[in-house]
Design a protein around this motif. Structure first.
Motif, PDB file in Angstrom:
ATOM      1  N   GLY A   1      -0.359  59.404 -33.482  1.00  0.00           N
ATOM      2  CA  GLY A   1      -1.016  58.211 -32.945  1.00  0.00           C
ATOM      3  C   GLY A   1      -2.322  58.693 -32.343  1.00  0.00           C
ATOM      4  O   GLY A   1      -2.315  59.489 -31.406  1.00  0.00           O
TER       5      GLY A   1
ATOM      6  N   PHE B   1      -0.629  56.096 -36.901  1.00  0.00           N
ATOM      7  CA  PHE B   1      -1.458  54.944 -36.525  1.00  0.00           C
ATOM      8  C   PHE B   1      -2.664  55.374 -35.694  1.00  0.00           C
ATOM      9  O   PHE B   1      -2.683  56.459 -35.114  1.00  0.00           O
ATOM     10  CB  PHE B   1      -0.631  53.896 -35.770  1.00  0.00           C
ATOM     11  CG  PHE B   1       0.028  54.396 -34.510  1.00  0.00           C
ATOM     12  CD1 PHE B   1      -0.607  54.292 -33.280  1.00  0.00           C
ATOM     13  CD2 PHE B   1       1.297  54.982 -34.551  1.00  0.00           C
ATOM     14  CE1 PHE B   1      -0.001  54.755 -32.119  1.00  0.00           C
ATOM     15  CE2 PHE B   1       1.904  55.458 -33.382  1.00  0.00           C
ATOM     16  CZ  PHE B   1       1.259  55.342 -32.166  1.00  0.00           C
TER      17      PHE B   1
ATOM     18  N   ARG C   1       5.009  51.867 -30.264  1.00  0.00           N
ATOM     19  CA  ARG C   1       5.053  52.276 -31.684  1.00  0.00           C
ATOM     20  C   ARG C   1       5.945  53.505 -31.863  1.00  0.00           C
ATOM     21  O   ARG C   1       6.628  53.658 -32.865  1.00  0.00           O
ATOM     22  CB  ARG C   1       3.630  52.601 -32.198  1.00  0.00           C
ATOM     23  CG  ARG C   1       2.657  51.443 -32.199  1.00  0.00           C
ATOM     24  CD  ARG C   1       2.759  50.546 -33.417  1.00  0.00           C
ATOM     25  NE  ARG C   1       2.602  51.136 -34.718  1.00  0.00           N
ATOM     26  CZ  ARG C   1       1.521  51.054 -35.468  1.00  0.00           C
ATOM     27  NH1 ARG C   1       0.445  50.434 -35.025  1.00  0.00           N
ATOM     28  NH2 ARG C   1       1.489  51.568 -36.683  1.00  0.00           N
TER      29      ARG C   1
END
Ligand SMILES: NC(=O)c1ccc[n+]([C@@H]2O[C@H](COP(=O)([O-])OP(=O)(O)OC[C@H]3O[C@@H](n4cnc5c(N)ncnc54)[C@H](OP(=O)(O)O)[C@@H]3O)[C@@H](O)[C@H]2O)c1
Length: 254
Positions: free
Chosen positions: A35, A62, A84
Motif C-alpha cells: 500500500g 493499492f 484494506r
C-alpha cells in the motif's frame, strides 16, 4: 535463507516513484502486499501499480493519495490502508521526502519549512497514525540520507531534517522494542533512481557521475536497487535482532 514476505502488509510513503518505487517492487517480488502513499503524481502511481500487478504473484496492491504534511489527510490515509489490509501493518517504510538545496545563510524560510514539514513532521504524522496497527515481528524503516549524518555543504535544511529522522528512529526503536517491532534507518548516498543501471555503461557517465564514482570506494554509482536490497534485509528475518541502527548505503563514499 529465502526471503519470503508472503502475507505481509507493507505501507510505504513515496512508494510510487524514484527509490520508493524500486523498494515497492522489491518487497512485492518477495510476496508482500504493497500500500503506497504518494502526494500528487497520479501517472507515476498508476504506472507503478500496474507494474506491481504485473508481477507473477497475484496480490491486491493499492495506492493512496495523501500529502503527509497534512495531519488529517494522513489519519484518513492510514485508516483507509489498515482497512484494506484487514487491520494489520507489518512493515512501515518512510521514504517520502523533499530536498532543499543551498547554503544555510541563504536558505529561504519556505525551503527550510518544506524540508522539515515533509521529512520530519510528515514522518511523525505517519508513524503516530500507523503505530497502533504495527504487528509483533514488524519493522519500521526510515529512508534517511548521508546528509543526515555528515555535514554536506549546501544541504543544511535537508541534512538537519534527516538528522532529526535519524534521532527519532532510535527513540522509536526503544519505544517499540518491547512490542517486538524493530526500527532501522537506511541512509543512501547519491543514488541513481532511473530504475536502470548506468554502471553497465560507464562510458555514458555524466561528468558529475564520474566525479561521484572516483570518490566512491567501490568505484560505481549507487542505484535504487542497492537501497531496496537493504530495506529487504531490515524487514526480513535475516535481521530479527537488529534495531535502532543506521546503515549508510553509499559504496564507501567519503
Ligand atoms: N535520490 C537520491 O540520490 C537520494 C540520496 C539520499 C537519500 N535519498 C532519500 O531517498 C528517499 C527517496 O528519494 P527519491 O530521490 O527517490 O525521491 P523522489 O523521486 O523525489 O520521490 C519522492 C516520493 O515521495 C513522495 N512525496 C514527496 N513529498 C510528499 C508528501 N508531502 N506527501 C506524500 N508523498 C510525498 C512523492 O510523491 P509525488 O511524486 O506524488 O510528489 C514521491 O513518490 C527520500 O527519503 C530521499 O531523501 C535519496
Amino acid at each position: 535463507m529465502q526471503i519470503d514476505l508472503t502475507g505481509k502488509n507493507v505501507l510505504i510513503t513515496g512508494g510510487a516513484r524514484g527509490i520508493g518505487r524500486i523498494i515497492s517492487l522489491t518487497l512485492a517480488q518477495s510476496g508482500a502486499r504493497i500500500g503506497a502513499i504518494y502526494r500528487s503524481d497520479n501517472s507515476a502511481a498508476e504506472r507503478t501499480l500496474a507494474e506491481l500487478h504485473a508481477l507473477p504473484n497475484p496480490v491486491d496492491h493499492f495506492m493512496l493519495q495523501a500529502d503527509i504534511t497534512d495531519e488529517q489527510a494522513v489519519e484518513r490515509a492510514i485508516q483507509a490502508a489498515q482497512e484494506r489490509f484487514g487491520g494489520a501493518i507489518d512493515f512501515l517504510i518512510l521514504d517520502a521526502a523533499q530536498g532543499a538545496y543551498g547554503e544555510l545563510a541563504s536558505t529561504s524560510t519556505e525551503d527550510w519549512m518544506r524540508a522539515f514539514d515533509t521529512n520530519v513532521h510528515g514522518a511523525f504524522f505517519v508513524v503516530r497514525a500507523a503505530t497502533p496497527y504495527l504487528q509483533r515481528g514488524g519493522s519500521v524503516v526510515f529512508i534517511s540520507s548521508g546528509a543526515g549524518h555528515d555535514p554536506l555543504e549546501g544541504l543544511s535544511a535537508y541534512g538537519a531534517s534527516k538528522a532529526a529522522v535519524n534521532h527519532l528512529s532510535t527513540v522509536l526503536a526503544q519505544e517499540l522494542g518491547q512490542r517486538g517491532v524493530r526500527v532501522n534507518v537506511v541512509s543512501p548516498g547519491s543514488t541513481d533512481k532511473s530504475g536502470t543501471d548506468p554502471n553497465t555503461d560507464p562510458e555514458s557517465y555524466t561528468e558529475k557521475q564520474r566525479d561521484i564514482v572516483t570518490t566512491t570506494a567501490l568505484r560505481r554509482l549507487g542505484i535504487a536497487q542497492d537501497v531496496a536490497n537493504v530495506v529487504l534485509f531490515f524487514v526480513s528475518d535475516l535481521s530479527t535482532f537488529v534495531t535502532g541502527q543506521w546503515l549508510r548505503v553509499n559504496g564507501g563514499r567519503l
